[in-house]
Design a protein around this motif. Structure first.
Motif, PDB file in Angstrom:
ATOM      1  N   ASN A   1      14.550   0.115  -1.314  1.00  0.00           N
ATOM      2  CA  ASN A   1      15.887   0.898  -1.452  1.00  0.00           C
ATOM      3  C   ASN A   1      16.370   1.304  -2.670  1.00  0.00           C
ATOM      4  O   ASN A   1      15.986   0.570  -3.889  1.00  0.00           O
ATOM      5  N   GLU A   2      17.347   2.027  -2.874  1.00  0.00           N
ATOM      6  CA  GLU A   2      18.013   2.411  -4.000  1.00  0.00           C
ATOM      7  C   GLU A   2      18.608   1.268  -5.067  1.00  0.00           C
ATOM      8  O   GLU A   2      18.390   1.118  -6.044  1.00  0.00           O
ATOM      9  N   ASN A   3      19.254   0.416  -4.317  1.00  0.00           N
ATOM     10  CA  ASN A   3      19.777  -1.095  -5.066  1.00  0.00           C
ATOM     11  C   ASN A   3      18.523  -1.589  -5.721  1.00  0.00           C
ATOM     12  O   ASN A   3      18.800  -1.747  -6.756  1.00  0.00           O
ATOM     13  N   GLU A   4      17.300  -1.969  -5.026  1.00  0.00           N
ATOM     14  CA  GLU A   4      16.425  -2.542  -5.432  1.00  0.00           C
ATOM     15  C   GLU A   4      15.615  -1.761  -6.649  1.00  0.00           C
ATOM     16  O   GLU A   4      15.021  -2.495  -7.626  1.00  0.00           O
ATOM     17  N   ARG A   5      15.630  -0.454  -6.486  1.00  0.00           N
ATOM     18  CA  ARG A   5      15.018   0.214  -7.473  1.00  0.00           C
ATOM     19  C   ARG A   5      15.910   0.143  -8.728  1.00  0.00           C
ATOM     20  O   ARG A   5      15.394   0.073  -9.864  1.00  0.00           O
ATOM     21  N   GLN A   6      17.189   0.134  -8.530  1.00  0.00           N
ATOM     22  CA  GLN A   6      18.094   0.266  -9.823  1.00  0.00           C
ATOM     23  C   GLN A   6      18.087  -1.486 -10.555  1.00  0.00           C
ATOM     24  O   GLN A   6      17.727  -1.663 -11.744  1.00  0.00           O
ATOM     25  N   LYS A   7      18.100  -2.341  -9.537  1.00  0.00           N
ATOM     26  CA  LYS A   7      17.971  -3.846 -10.094  1.00  0.00           C
ATOM     27  C   LYS A   7      16.761  -4.095 -10.790  1.00  0.00           C
ATOM     28  O   LYS A   7      16.742  -4.725 -11.713  1.00  0.00           O
ATOM     29  N   THR A   8      15.662  -3.661 -10.354  1.00  0.00           N
ATOM     30  CA  THR A   8      14.332  -4.076 -11.003  1.00  0.00           C
ATOM     31  C   THR A   8      13.759  -2.920 -11.935  1.00  0.00           C
ATOM     32  O   THR A   8      12.919  -3.377 -12.828  1.00  0.00           O
ATOM     33  N   GLY A   9      14.531  -1.756 -12.128  1.00  0.00           N
ATOM     34  CA  GLY A   9      14.271  -1.112 -13.232  1.00  0.00           C
ATOM     35  C   GLY A   9      13.385   0.159 -12.884  1.00  0.00           C
ATOM     36  O   GLY A   9      12.857   1.041 -13.595  1.00  0.00           O
TER      37      GLY A   9
ATOM     38  N   LEU B   1       1.053  -1.247  -0.143  1.00  0.00           N
ATOM     39  CA  LEU B   1      -0.034   0.177   0.085  1.00  0.00           C
ATOM     40  C   LEU B   1       0.891   1.277   0.055  1.00  0.00           C
ATOM     41  O   LEU B   1       0.264   2.356  -0.313  1.00  0.00           O
ATOM     42  N   ARG B   2       2.128   1.256   0.423  1.00  0.00           N
ATOM     43  CA  ARG B   2       2.939   2.190   0.114  1.00  0.00           C
ATOM     44  C   ARG B   2       3.338   2.306  -1.462  1.00  0.00           C
ATOM     45  O   ARG B   2       3.468   1.171  -2.157  1.00  0.00           O
ATOM     46  N   PRO B   3       3.918   3.596  -1.749  1.00  0.00           N
ATOM     47  CA  PRO B   3       4.394   3.738  -3.254  1.00  0.00           C
ATOM     48  C   PRO B   3       5.501   2.987  -3.237  1.00  0.00           C
ATOM     49  O   PRO B   3       6.245   2.801  -2.333  1.00  0.00           O
ATOM     50  N   ILE B   4       5.659   2.078  -4.450  1.00  0.00           N
ATOM     51  CA  ILE B   4       6.990   1.197  -4.680  1.00  0.00           C
ATOM     52  C   ILE B   4       8.222   1.715  -4.567  1.00  0.00           C
ATOM     53  O   ILE B   4       9.065   1.033  -3.902  1.00  0.00           O
ATOM     54  N   GLU B   5       8.370   2.940  -4.783  1.00  0.00           N
ATOM     55  CA  GLU B   5       9.538   3.727  -4.792  1.00  0.00           C
ATOM     56  C   GLU B   5      10.071   3.888  -3.173  1.00  0.00           C
ATOM     57  O   GLU B   5      11.298   4.218  -2.939  1.00  0.00           O
ATOM     58  N   GLN B   6       8.960   4.011  -2.376  1.00  0.00           N
ATOM     59  CA  GLN B   6       9.246   3.903  -0.716  1.00  0.00           C
ATOM     60  C   GLN B   6       9.434   2.680  -0.227  1.00  0.00           C
ATOM     61  O   GLN B   6      10.216   2.643   0.683  1.00  0.00           O
ATOM     62  N   ALA B   7       8.818   1.476  -0.871  1.00  0.00           N
ATOM     63  CA  ALA B   7       9.121   0.327  -0.330  1.00  0.00           C
ATOM     64  C   ALA B   7      10.316  -0.309  -0.719  1.00  0.00           C
ATOM     65  O   ALA B   7      10.574  -1.318   0.104  1.00  0.00           O
TER      66      ALA B   7
END
Length: 70
Positions: free
Chosen positions: A33-41, A25-31
Motif C-alpha cells: 500500500n502507499e504507506n508501505e511504499r513510502q516507508k520502504t523507499g 509474483l505481482r509487481p512490488i508496487e501493487q503488493a
C-alpha cells in the motif's frame, strides 16, 4: 511415539505459502500500500529501478509446492 509427540499440521501453511507466491509474483508496487511504499523507499525508485527490482523479485520468487517457475 504417541500422537501428542508428533508435529502438529498447520492448516494455514498452504494458505501462507500461496499468499507468499501471490505477493512475490505481482509487481512490488501493487503488493504494497502507499504507506508501505513510502516507508520502504519503493516510492522513491525510478521506473527503471522499479522494473529492475521487480525482475529480481520474480527471479527469486518463493513458489508454493507444486507451482512451476515462470
Amino acid at each position: 511415539m504417541n500422537t501428542k509427540d508428533q508435529p502438529q499440521k498447520d492448516p494455514n501453511r498452504a494458505i501462507m505459502l500461496a499468499k507468499i507466491n501471490f505477493i512475490t509474483l505481482r509487481p512490488i508496487e501493487q503488493a504494497m500500500n502507499e504507506n508501505e511504499r513510502q516507508k520502504t523507499g519503493v516510492a522513491k525508485l525510478s521506473q527503471e529501478e522499479l522494473a529492475n527490482l521487480n525482475e529480481w523479485l520474480n527471479a527469486n520468487a518463493v513458489l508454493a509446492p507444486g507451482d512451476k517457475p515462470g
